[in-house]
Design a protein around this motif. Structure first.
Motif, PDB file in Angstrom:
ATOM      1  N   GLY A 134       0.813  -1.217   0.000  1.00 54.54           N
ATOM      2  CA  GLY A 134       0.000   0.000   0.000  1.00 54.54           C
ATOM      3  C   GLY A 134       0.844   1.262   0.000  1.00 54.54           C
ATOM      4  N   GLU A 135       1.857   1.305   0.862  1.00 54.29           N
ATOM      5  CA  GLU A 135       2.694   2.504   0.923  1.00 54.29           C
ATOM      6  C   GLU A 135       3.496   2.674  -0.365  1.00 54.29           C
ATOM      7  OE1 GLU A 135       6.214   4.459   3.661  1.00 54.29           O
ATOM      8  OE2 GLU A 135       4.702   3.193   4.635  1.00 54.29           O
ATOM      9  N   ALA A 136       3.938   1.572  -0.951  1.00 55.88           N
ATOM     10  CA  ALA A 136       4.678   1.652  -2.216  1.00 55.88           C
ATOM     11  C   ALA A 136       3.808   2.274  -3.304  1.00 55.88           C
ATOM     12  CB  ALA A 136       5.138   0.266  -2.643  1.00 55.88           C
ATOM     13  N   PHE A 137       2.523   1.894  -3.330  1.00 56.34           N
ATOM     14  CA  PHE A 137       1.612   2.484  -4.312  1.00 56.34           C
ATOM     15  C   PHE A 137       1.497   3.990  -4.115  1.00 56.34           C
ATOM     16  CE2 PHE A 137      -2.770   4.152  -4.683  1.00 56.34           C
ATOM     17  CZ  PHE A 137      -2.814   4.283  -6.063  1.00 56.34           C
ATOM     18  N   PHE A 138       1.324   4.433  -2.881  1.00 62.26           N
ATOM     19  CA  PHE A 138       1.127   5.861  -2.658  1.00 62.26           C
ATOM     20  C   PHE A 138       2.407   6.663  -2.919  1.00 62.26           C
ATOM     21  CE2 PHE A 138      -2.839   4.567  -0.691  1.00 62.26           C
ATOM     22  CZ  PHE A 138      -3.681   5.570  -1.153  1.00 62.26           C
ATOM     23  N   ARG A 139       3.549   6.079  -2.701  1.00 63.15           N
ATOM     24  CA  ARG A 139       4.786   6.796  -3.037  1.00 63.15           C
ATOM     25  C   ARG A 139       4.900   6.969  -4.556  1.00 63.15           C
ATOM     26  NH1 ARG A 139       7.786   8.156   1.054  1.00 63.15           N
ATOM     27  NH2 ARG A 139       7.531   7.078   3.058  1.00 63.15           N
ATOM     28  N   LYS A 140       4.489   5.951  -5.300  1.00 62.89           N
ATOM     29  CA  LYS A 140       4.507   6.065  -6.767  1.00 62.89           C
ATOM     30  C   LYS A 140       3.448   7.067  -7.240  1.00 62.89           C
ATOM     31  CE  LYS A 140       6.212   1.345  -7.461  1.00 62.89           C
ATOM     32  NZ  LYS A 140       5.875  -0.022  -7.927  1.00 62.89           N
ATOM     33  N   LEU A 141       2.292   7.068  -6.567  1.00 63.72           N
ATOM     34  CA  LEU A 141       1.244   8.023  -6.927  1.00 63.72           C
ATOM     35  C   LEU A 141       1.715   9.453  -6.672  1.00 63.72           C
ATOM     36  CD1 LEU A 141      -1.689   8.444  -7.901  1.00 63.72           C
ATOM     37  CD2 LEU A 141      -2.382   8.352  -5.485  1.00 63.72           C
ATOM     38  N   ALA A 142       2.388   9.671  -5.547  1.00 61.04           N
ATOM     39  CA  ALA A 142       2.913  11.003  -5.237  1.00 61.04           C
ATOM     40  C   ALA A 142       3.910  11.452  -6.297  1.00 61.04           C
ATOM     41  CB  ALA A 142       3.558  11.003  -3.859  1.00 61.04           C
ATOM     42  N   ALA A 143       4.684  10.507  -6.827  1.00 63.59           N
ATOM     43  CA  ALA A 143       5.659  10.835  -7.863  1.00 63.59           C
ATOM     44  C   ALA A 143       4.988  11.281  -9.161  1.00 63.59           C
ATOM     45  CB  ALA A 143       6.561   9.632  -8.128  1.00 63.59           C
ATOM     46  N   MET A 144       3.693  10.942  -9.331  1.00 64.92           N
ATOM     47  CA  MET A 144       2.935  11.399 -10.492  1.00 64.92           C
ATOM     48  C   MET A 144       2.550  12.877 -10.358  1.00 64.92           C
ATOM     49  SD  MET A 144       2.328   8.642 -12.522  1.00 64.92           S
ATOM     50  CE  MET A 144       0.786   8.897 -13.392  1.00 64.92           C
ATOM     51  N   ARG A 145       2.752  13.434  -9.162  1.00 73.08           N
ATOM     52  CA  ARG A 145       2.449  14.832  -8.849  1.00 73.08           C
ATOM     53  C   ARG A 145       1.011  15.202  -9.220  1.00 73.08           C
ATOM     54  NH1 ARG A 145       6.750  17.285  -7.007  1.00 73.08           N
ATOM     55  NH2 ARG A 145       5.770  19.355  -7.164  1.00 73.08           N
ATOM     56  N   PRO A 146       0.045  14.535  -8.573  1.00 69.62           N
ATOM     57  CA  PRO A 146      -1.357  14.877  -8.834  1.00 69.62           C
ATOM     58  C   PRO A 146      -1.676  16.298  -8.373  1.00 69.62           C
ATOM     59  CG  PRO A 146      -1.175  13.421  -6.936  1.00 69.62           C
ATOM     60  CD  PRO A 146       0.189  13.476  -7.565  1.00 69.62           C
ATOM     61  N   ASP A 147      -2.678  16.875  -8.994  1.00 73.13           N
ATOM     62  CA  ASP A 147      -3.152  18.215  -8.629  1.00 73.13           C
ATOM     63  C   ASP A 147      -3.932  18.092  -7.315  1.00 73.13           C
ATOM     64  OD1 ASP A 147      -4.076  20.787  -8.547  1.00 73.13           O
ATOM     65  OD2 ASP A 147      -4.937  20.788 -10.548  1.00 73.13           O
ATOM     66  N   VAL A 148      -3.422  18.687  -6.251  1.00 70.38           N
ATOM     67  CA  VAL A 148      -4.035  18.553  -4.923  1.00 70.38           C
ATOM     68  C   VAL A 148      -4.837  19.810  -4.606  1.00 70.38           C
ATOM     69  CG1 VAL A 148      -3.601  18.201  -2.463  1.00 70.38           C
ATOM     70  CG2 VAL A 148      -2.167  17.050  -4.159  1.00 70.38           C
ATOM     71  N   ARG A 149      -6.132  19.638  -4.368  1.00 71.04           N
ATOM     72  CA  ARG A 149      -7.038  20.751  -4.100  1.00 71.04           C
ATOM     73  C   ARG A 149      -7.816  20.516  -2.821  1.00 71.04           C
ATOM     74  NH1 ARG A 149      -6.618  25.016  -7.976  1.00 71.04           N
ATOM     75  NH2 ARG A 149      -5.469  24.117  -9.746  1.00 71.04           N
ATOM     76  N   LYS A 150      -8.070  21.558  -2.064  1.00 75.68           N
ATOM     77  CA  LYS A 150      -8.788  21.408  -0.803  1.00 75.68           C
ATOM     78  C   LYS A 150     -10.279  21.648  -1.004  1.00 75.68           C
ATOM     79  CE  LYS A 150      -8.693  22.591   4.080  1.00 75.68           C
ATOM     80  NZ  LYS A 150      -8.018  23.351   5.145  1.00 75.68           N
ATOM     81  N   GLY A 151     -11.068  20.653  -0.626  1.00 74.91           N
ATOM     82  CA  GLY A 151     -12.516  20.742  -0.748  1.00 74.91           C
ATOM     83  C   GLY A 151     -13.037  19.756  -1.773  1.00 74.91           C
ATOM     84  N   HIS A 152     -13.860  18.814  -1.316  1.00 67.31           N
ATOM     85  CA  HIS A 152     -14.382  17.802  -2.235  1.00 67.31           C
ATOM     86  C   HIS A 152     -15.299  18.414  -3.289  1.00 67.31           C
ATOM     87  CE1 HIS A 152     -13.141  15.212   1.185  1.00 67.31           C
ATOM     88  NE2 HIS A 152     -12.734  14.449   0.197  1.00 67.31           N
ATOM     89  N   MET A 153     -16.133  19.357  -2.870  1.00 69.97           N
ATOM     90  CA  MET A 153     -17.020  19.975  -3.848  1.00 69.97           C
ATOM     91  C   MET A 153     -16.225  20.803  -4.847  1.00 69.97           C
ATOM     92  SD  MET A 153     -19.851  20.332  -5.266  1.00 69.97           S
ATOM     93  CE  MET A 153     -21.085  19.602  -4.197  1.00 69.97           C
ATOM     94  N   LEU A 154     -15.203  21.523  -4.359  1.00 67.14           N
ATOM     95  CA  LEU A 154     -14.355  22.292  -5.271  1.00 67.14           C
ATOM     96  C   LEU A 154     -13.710  21.372  -6.307  1.00 67.14           C
ATOM     97  CD1 LEU A 154     -12.821  24.807  -6.224  1.00 67.14           C
ATOM     98  CD2 LEU A 154     -11.095  24.296  -4.464  1.00 67.14           C
ATOM     99  N   LEU A 155     -13.165  20.255  -5.839  1.00 65.96           N
ATOM    100  CA  LEU A 155     -12.523  19.318  -6.764  1.00 65.96           C
ATOM    101  C   LEU A 155     -13.532  18.757  -7.754  1.00 65.96           C
ATOM    102  CD1 LEU A 155      -9.950  17.829  -7.585  1.00 65.96           C
ATOM    103  CD2 LEU A 155     -10.467  16.103  -5.843  1.00 65.96           C
ATOM    104  N   SER A 156     -14.730  18.454  -7.272  1.00 65.96           N
ATOM    105  CA  SER A 156     -15.775  17.941  -8.162  1.00 65.96           C
ATOM    106  C   SER A 156     -16.132  18.968  -9.231  1.00 65.96           C
ATOM    107  CB  SER A 156     -17.021  17.587  -7.340  1.00 65.96           C
ATOM    108  OG  SER A 156     -16.752  16.555  -6.418  1.00 65.96           O
ATOM    109  N   GLU A 157     -16.248  20.226  -8.821  1.00 61.26           N
ATOM    110  CA  GLU A 157     -16.588  21.279  -9.774  1.00 61.26           C
ATOM    111  C   GLU A 157     -15.459  21.506 -10.780  1.00 61.26           C
ATOM    112  OE1 GLU A 157     -17.486  24.411  -7.068  1.00 61.26           O
ATOM    113  OE2 GLU A 157     -19.606  23.826  -6.871  1.00 61.26           O
ATOM    114  N   MET A 158     -14.213  21.320 -10.339  1.00 60.70           N
ATOM    115  CA  MET A 158     -13.083  21.454 -11.259  1.00 60.70           C
ATOM    116  C   MET A 158     -13.096  20.337 -12.296  1.00 60.70           C
ATOM    117  SD  MET A 158     -10.027  22.738  -8.733  1.00 60.70           S
ATOM    118  CE  MET A 158      -8.893  23.113 -10.088  1.00 60.70           C
TER     119      MET A 158
END
Length: 349
Positions: free
Chosen positions: A208-232
């Motif tokens: 599990g941790e190996a997956f998240f370290r690889k995901l972090a390396a993808m540099r996802p767009d991190v936004r605060k607020g579930h509704m904000l992210l949904s609207e984006m």
């Protein structure tokens, strides 16, 4: 430190002064007898006594556009006024704890996120209550201590803009988003520590941790607020979001937004709970409201507004898939460990 955990520390710091000896202990004892009554005349006695009380006060984090109609439906059915105070889950806890610390018991019912309900339970602000509608809930809907009950669910699902992404492009498992083709196309919500922790526990720590370290390396767009992210997602600014609530995507879709969602595995669910206050000034009305929310009628209301009812008496495709639930107790007990990892991977990178 985020606001949820600042509230938790406040609660711990004030635990000894919330329940100073005095008359309130007798009030709590009287309320608990009401909450646990199971006689054949329970409903009749409850309605009659609640109408004499005449009103109740509800603190909730459920959106006003939904909590107000829910309160109105209860008022119309029983003729009992609901005084509604709505805010974010951390502020709901903060207000309840602060009032109790000052010896002011104004709230009767609290309805908010599971971890925040667990905070109130640990502070002994909630009381064990019985309801015939609990039988319609899955066994996991009630913690062992019985001080709150799951009334609705939130699921972290993958949302996508239907103009930019086709459903069959999406993987079946989260690991599929490590494919380089998703670089620059995926987003995360900035506070979803519980989602990460639950997946790591489900996958096993190393994997599990190996997956998240690889995901972090993808540099996802991190936004605060579930509704904000949904609207984006709807606006096409984030083509695919990995951690949004399917109820929010349903809401945007109903308004004509070009969005849809997929239950990419493992789907993580988070309980939302309801509880009656140990020192509620209107205990009969409090219990009657909890009954109403947990009843088929109340659960159908949640379904009608795109929320996910916990009751198995309501059939819905919003939870018609395998899922694993967040454990609110773990969220509190292991907070430092998981928050530290999340912060390292996605916030301070």
């Amino acid at each position: 430190m985020n606001s949820r955990w600042a509230v938790w520390i406040l609660a711990l710091a004030t635990a000894l002064c919330v329940y100073a000896p005095g008359g309130k202990a007798q009030e709590a004892s009287r309320n608990e007898a009401i909450y646990q009554y199971k006689g054949a005349d329970r409903e009749q006695k409850l309605v009659e006594a609640a109408r004499k009380e005449g009103s109740l006060t509800l603190y909730t984090s459920l959106a006003t556009s939904e909590s107000r109609p829910l309160a109105q439906a209860f008022e119309e059915k029983y003729g009992i006024k609901v005084t509604l105070w709505r805010s974010t889950s951390d502020k709901v806890v903060q207000r309840a704890v602060t009032e109790a610390r000052g010896g002011r018991y104004a709230v009767d019912v609290v309805e908010t996120n599971g971890p925040e309900m667990e905070m109130l339970a640990r502070e002994k602000l909630l009381a064990h209550f019985e309801s015939p509608h609990i039988a319609d809930l899955p066994a996991s809907a009630r913690p062992a201590h019985g001080l709150w009950v799951t009334d609705r669910l939130n699921f972290f699902v993958v949302a996508y803009n239907t103009n930019l992404v086709k459903k069959d492009e999406l993987p079946e498992q989260y690991e599929g988003f490590l494919d380089p083709k998703w670089q620059g196309r995926i987003g995360l919500e900035a506070t979803d520590v519980e989602w990460m922790a639950t997946i790591i526990k489900e996958r096993g720590r190393d994997k599990g941790e190996a997956f998240f370290r690889k995901l972090a390396a993808m540099r996802p767009d991190v936004r605060k607020g579930h509704m904000l992210l949904s609207e984006m997602v709807g606006a096409g600014e984030v083509p695919v979001a990995l951690t949004v609530y399917n109820s929010e995507i349903e809401s945007i879709s109903r308004r004509g937004g070009p969005v849809a969602w997929k239950p990419v595995q493992p789907v993580v669910g988070r309980p939302q709970g309801i509880g009656v206050m140990r020192n509620a000034p209107s205990p009969h009305a409090a219990l009657l409201f909890a009954d109403f929310v947990l009843s088929h009628e109340g659960q159908e209301f949640f379904h009608s507004v795109g929320r996910i009812p916990a009751s198995e008496s309501v059939k819905t495709n919003l939870k018609n898939f395998p899922y694993v639930m967040v454990d609110p107790a773990t969220v509190l007990d292991e907070h430092d460990e998981w928050y530290g990892l999340w912060n390292e991977l996605f916030i301070t990178r």
